[in-house]
Design an enzyme around this catalytic site. Structure first.
Site: not given
Ligand code: SPV
Ligand code: MG
Length: 295
Positions: A46-48, A58, A85, A87, A114, A120, A122-123, A159, A190
């Site tokens: 996971s990027g986060l 992130d 991930d 990004d 994505e 980017k 975070n979503s 994504r 997502h």
């Molecule tokens: C991550 O886990 O970094 C994701 C999922 O991209 S989210 O945090 O939901 O965007």
């Molecule tokens: Mg991410």
């Protein structure tokens, strides 16, 4: 003994199994090993979680080579496939080509990109203000990534962030179809809504031309069987390893700080021997007997 499939093949098999599969977040070699030992058939890098573990945001504050190095430790520590991930692919089509080549050389099974802009966000942060990538530009990125991979099983997951950015299910479907036609091996749809409704509508309208992947962080109360019945292929539990680590670490360090003794925590944290085991120390002891001489 039958030969294990390559990690890329194993990820492809997960995506194409025809039943609902699950992968779990990890952010370093240790957490990757814990996820694998728990029985997960794959890992979400996971990027986060990776950026949180680095202590940065992130927002592409960690460079792509720093991410590459972290995910290499994770791949070295485990046998199950890792989906990174990636990004936005850290730039344009050319940056993605280079990323794909480097990921393959480090034993990473696939990358998720994505349709947002670099750097980017975070979503879950100010989602509706997030600009999306131009569809043609993103399709070129997917095609470039697919052309760059040496192993035909390496997976590129596209994504779709349309729902995150406040667009309609129809816009999300149009984008997903374009990305699938450009060569994406799967589509991650997502959403940050508390309900699964929009993704359910998306999945009902999806033609099944490639597998669907979801990240139920926000609609976590939806029963898993609903995802199964909607025809979802892969669920990503995206951040629960880093979040549980944070809770455990905060509790322990606060208590030690307050009590000025280890007596309260010792029995509820992993013994040092467990750390050695997770590091693979027993293998080194064996190797020392074989290769280490008399000393
Ligand atoms: C991550 O886990 O970094 C994701 C999922 O991209 S989210 O945090 O939901 O965007
Ligand atoms: Mg991410």
């Amino acid at each position: 003994m039958p030969k294990r499939p390559s990690k890329a093949r194993a990820l492809r098999q997960l995506l194409d199994s025809g039943q609902l599969e699950f992968i779990m977040e990890a952010h370093n070699g240790l957490s990757a090993r814990i996820v694998e030992e728990a029985g997960f058939a794959g890992i979400w890098a996971s990027g986060l979680a990776l950026s949180a573990a680095f202590g940065v945001r992130d927002s592409n504050e960690a460079s792509w080579t720093q991410v590459l190095e972290a995910v290499e430790f994770m791949a070295d520590a485990t046998e199950v496939p890792i989906l990174l991930d990636g990004d936005t692919g850290y730039g344009n089509f050319n940056n993605l080509r280079r990323l794909v080549t480097k990921l393959e050389s480090r034993g990473v099974a696939g990358v998720c990109i994505e349709d947002k802009l670099f750097p980017k966000t975070n979503s879950f942060i100010d989602g509706e203000r997030q600009p999306l990538a131009d569809v043609d530009e993103f399709c070129g990125k997917i095609r470039a990534g697919k052309d760059a991979q040496a192993d035909p099983d390496f997976c590129i997951v596209a994504r779709v962030e349309a729902l995150i950015a406040g667009w309609s299910v129809e816009e999300a479907l149009d984008r997903a179809k374009a990305y699938q036609a450009a060569g994406a091996d799967a589509v991650l749809i997502h959403d940050k809504a508390r309900s699964f409704d929009n993704i359910q509508r998306f999945a009902a309208a999806w033609d099944g031309s490639c597998p669907l992947v979801i990240v139920p962080t926000k609609y976590y109360s939806t029963p898993t069987d609903v995802f199964r019945k909607a025809g979802i292929s892969l669920v990503i539990w995206a951040n629960h390893t880093v979040r549980s680590a944070v809770t455990a670490m905060q509790r322990t360090v606060r208590e030690i700080r307050e009590t000025e003794t280890l007596t309260g925590v010792e029995d509820r944290i992993a013994p040092v021997s467990e750390i050695f085991r997770l590091q693979g120390d027993p293998e080194l002891r064996e190797a020392e007997k074989r290769y280490g001489g008399d000393a």
